[in-house]
Design a protein around this motif. Structure first.
Motif, PDB file in Angstrom:
ATOM      1  N   SER A 158       7.002 -18.560  -0.533  1.00  0.00           N
ATOM      2  CA  SER A 158       5.703 -18.937  -1.063  1.00  0.00           C
ATOM      3  C   SER A 158       5.153 -20.224  -0.867  1.00  0.00           C
ATOM      4  O   SER A 158       3.805 -20.411  -0.833  1.00  0.00           O
ATOM      5  N   LEU A 159       5.859 -21.362  -1.203  1.00  0.00           N
ATOM      6  CA  LEU A 159       5.506 -22.683  -0.942  1.00  0.00           C
ATOM      7  C   LEU A 159       5.431 -23.119   0.566  1.00  0.00           C
ATOM      8  O   LEU A 159       4.918 -24.314   0.986  1.00  0.00           O
ATOM      9  N   GLU A 160       6.182 -22.356   1.563  1.00  0.00           N
ATOM     10  CA  GLU A 160       6.178 -22.962   3.004  1.00  0.00           C
ATOM     11  C   GLU A 160       4.841 -23.075   3.535  1.00  0.00           C
ATOM     12  O   GLU A 160       4.772 -23.882   4.639  1.00  0.00           O
ATOM     13  N   LYS A 161       3.845 -22.503   3.003  1.00  0.00           N
ATOM     14  CA  LYS A 161       2.526 -22.698   3.670  1.00  0.00           C
ATOM     15  C   LYS A 161       1.758 -23.882   3.643  1.00  0.00           C
ATOM     16  O   LYS A 161       0.868 -24.222   4.286  1.00  0.00           O
ATOM     17  N   TYR A 162       2.653 -24.783   2.759  1.00  0.00           N
ATOM     18  CA  TYR A 162       1.770 -26.219   2.496  1.00  0.00           C
ATOM     19  C   TYR A 162       2.606 -27.095   3.557  1.00  0.00           C
ATOM     20  O   TYR A 162       2.030 -28.178   3.606  1.00  0.00           O
ATOM     21  N   TRP A 163       3.355 -26.785   4.466  1.00  0.00           N
ATOM     22  CA  TRP A 163       3.472 -27.722   5.550  1.00  0.00           C
ATOM     23  C   TRP A 163       2.148 -27.687   6.295  1.00  0.00           C
ATOM     24  O   TRP A 163       1.657 -26.979   6.795  1.00  0.00           O
ATOM     25  N   GLN A 174      14.108 -36.605  10.895  1.00  0.00           N
ATOM     26  CA  GLN A 174      13.267 -36.682   9.503  1.00  0.00           C
ATOM     27  C   GLN A 174      13.580 -35.827   8.794  1.00  0.00           C
ATOM     28  O   GLN A 174      13.568 -34.337   8.680  1.00  0.00           O
ATOM     29  N   ASP A 175      14.353 -36.093   7.500  1.00  0.00           N
ATOM     30  CA  ASP A 175      15.153 -35.164   6.495  1.00  0.00           C
ATOM     31  C   ASP A 175      14.455 -35.156   5.354  1.00  0.00           C
ATOM     32  O   ASP A 175      14.893 -34.409   4.532  1.00  0.00           O
ATOM     33  N   CYS A 176      13.400 -35.981   5.297  1.00  0.00           N
ATOM     34  CA  CYS A 176      12.529 -36.030   3.516  1.00  0.00           C
ATOM     35  C   CYS A 176      11.412 -35.632   3.689  1.00  0.00           C
ATOM     36  O   CYS A 176      10.541 -35.880   4.812  1.00  0.00           O
ATOM     37  N   VAL A 177      10.824 -35.189   2.556  1.00  0.00           N
ATOM     38  CA  VAL A 177       9.317 -34.722   2.684  1.00  0.00           C
ATOM     39  C   VAL A 177       8.591 -35.266   1.861  1.00  0.00           C
ATOM     40  O   VAL A 177       8.847 -35.929   0.757  1.00  0.00           O
ATOM     41  N   GLU A 178       7.291 -35.547   2.380  1.00  0.00           N
ATOM     42  CA  GLU A 178       6.111 -36.449   1.519  1.00  0.00           C
ATOM     43  C   GLU A 178       4.834 -35.327   1.493  1.00  0.00           C
ATOM     44  O   GLU A 178       4.768 -34.704   2.481  1.00  0.00           O
ATOM     45  N   PHE A 179       4.095 -35.959   0.526  1.00  0.00           N
ATOM     46  CA  PHE A 179       2.735 -35.477   0.485  1.00  0.00           C
ATOM     47  C   PHE A 179       1.889 -36.316   1.621  1.00  0.00           C
ATOM     48  O   PHE A 179       1.791 -37.612   1.333  1.00  0.00           O
ATOM     49  N   ARG A 180       1.361 -35.477   2.716  1.00  0.00           N
ATOM     50  CA  ARG A 180       0.597 -36.220   3.324  1.00  0.00           C
ATOM     51  C   ARG A 180      -0.735 -35.507   3.861  1.00  0.00           C
ATOM     52  O   ARG A 180      -0.708 -34.462   4.065  1.00  0.00           O
ATOM     53  N   ASP A 181      -2.085 -36.119   3.645  1.00  0.00           N
ATOM     54  CA  ASP A 181      -3.312 -35.452   3.746  1.00  0.00           C
ATOM     55  C   ASP A 181      -3.458 -34.271   2.780  1.00  0.00           C
ATOM     56  O   ASP A 181      -3.563 -34.282   1.676  1.00  0.00           O
ATOM     57  N   ASN A 182      -3.507 -33.275   3.532  1.00  0.00           N
ATOM     58  CA  ASN A 182      -3.846 -31.650   2.972  1.00  0.00           C
ATOM     59  C   ASN A 182      -2.485 -31.100   2.729  1.00  0.00           C
ATOM     60  O   ASN A 182      -2.604 -29.708   2.344  1.00  0.00           O
ATOM     61  N   GLY A 183      -1.152 -31.473   3.092  1.00  0.00           N
ATOM     62  CA  GLY A 183      -0.141 -30.504   3.144  1.00  0.00           C
ATOM     63  C   GLY A 183       1.378 -31.694   3.014  1.00  0.00           C
ATOM     64  O   GLY A 183       1.197 -32.599   2.715  1.00  0.00           O
ATOM     65  N   TRP A 184       2.333 -30.846   3.485  1.00  0.00           N
ATOM     66  CA  TRP A 184       3.480 -31.736   3.450  1.00  0.00           C
ATOM     67  C   TRP A 184       3.987 -32.173   4.855  1.00  0.00           C
ATOM     68  O   TRP A 184       3.470 -31.594   6.044  1.00  0.00           O
ATOM     69  N   ASN A 185       4.737 -33.049   4.988  1.00  0.00           N
ATOM     70  CA  ASN A 185       5.384 -33.780   6.337  1.00  0.00           C
ATOM     71  C   ASN A 185       6.592 -34.152   6.180  1.00  0.00           C
ATOM     72  O   ASN A 185       7.081 -34.850   5.018  1.00  0.00           O
ATOM     73  N   ASP A 186       7.185 -33.755   7.325  1.00  0.00           N
ATOM     74  CA  ASP A 186       8.825 -34.200   7.014  1.00  0.00           C
ATOM     75  C   ASP A 186       8.953 -35.873   7.788  1.00  0.00           C
ATOM     76  O   ASP A 186       7.961 -36.058   8.675  1.00  0.00           O
ATOM     77  N   ALA A 187       9.558 -36.510   7.053  1.00  0.00           N
ATOM     78  CA  ALA A 187       9.636 -38.042   7.694  1.00  0.00           C
ATOM     79  C   ALA A 187      11.163 -38.675   7.361  1.00  0.00           C
ATOM     80  O   ALA A 187      11.974 -38.068   6.739  1.00  0.00           O
TER      81      ALA A 187
END
Length: 207
Positions: A158-163, A174-187
């Motif tokens: 249910s949370l995968e839609k935030y990518w 890129q193995d760690c996740v950040e909040f970026r703009d309107n969703g999530w991004n791996d970095a």
């Protein structure tokens, strides 16, 4: 005979003067004492009693209001933390890599934030969008493509839609996740970014 009578009366007058003076002084003293006693032990009138009762009621109301004001000052989160839905959040003003961000949260008896609900995600995304890119406690360090939170729980469907669109892409490991703009991004976990800590809020006494 007249001289003896006059002398007799004079004798009586002279002998009784000190006694009369003592009696008058005694009466005067007793009256003064009685006046003092009456003043000290004066029974208050009904108006005075009502006035005193009103003062006591006003004092009680003031104390109750003071207690209410003090109770309202109860802080469920430490200073510089933000309360939301039963939890406290710390939004850093400095940048660290992902691993040091975890350590920083642990030093504050908290954890790099784990998203549990859509409401929480919306709250965090809005704040991080305003402040800048920020680490969350999600990574696939153990197995590429398998995303787990720091508490060991897997990322729910249910949370995968935030990518964000095209994410995660694992460019350059890129193995760690950040909040970026309107969703999530791996970095890359070594990148320096802001970070968000989370811990449960304390309860305020209702007494």
């Amino acid at each position: 005979m007249r001289t003896q009578k006059i002398g007799s009366l004079g004798f009586l007058d002279r002998s009784h003067i000190p006694l009369l003076l003592q009696l008058l002084l005694l009466i005067l003293f007793a009256g003064l004492l009685m006046a003092i006693v009456i003043q000290v032990f004066k029974i208050p009138s009904s108006e005075e009693m009502q006035e005193e009762k009103t003062k006591q009621e006003k004092m009680y109301q003031d104390l109750s209001q003071m207690k209410s004001n003090i109770d309202s000052l109860c802080r469920r989160c430490p200073w510089d933390w933000t309360f939301f839905d039963g939890n406290c959040y710390f939004f850093s003003k400095s940048q660290r890599d992902w691993h040091n961000a975890i350590t920083a949260c642990q030093e504050m008896e908290a954890q790099l934030v784990i998203v549990k609900s859509h409401e929480e995600q919306s709250f965090l995304q809005q704040t991080s969008k305003k402040n800048g890119y920020a680490w969350m406690g999600l990574s696939d360090l153990n197995k590429e493509g398998s995303w787990y939170w720091l508490d060991g729980s897997p990322l729910s469907n249910s949370l995968e839609k935030y990518w964000n669109e095209g994410q995660p892409n694992n460019i350059g490991g890129q193995d760690c996740v950040e909040f970026r703009d309107n969703g999530w991004n791996d970095a890359s976990c070594d990148n320096l970014k802001l970070w968000i800590c989370k811990k449960s809020a304390t309860s305020c006494s209702s007494k």
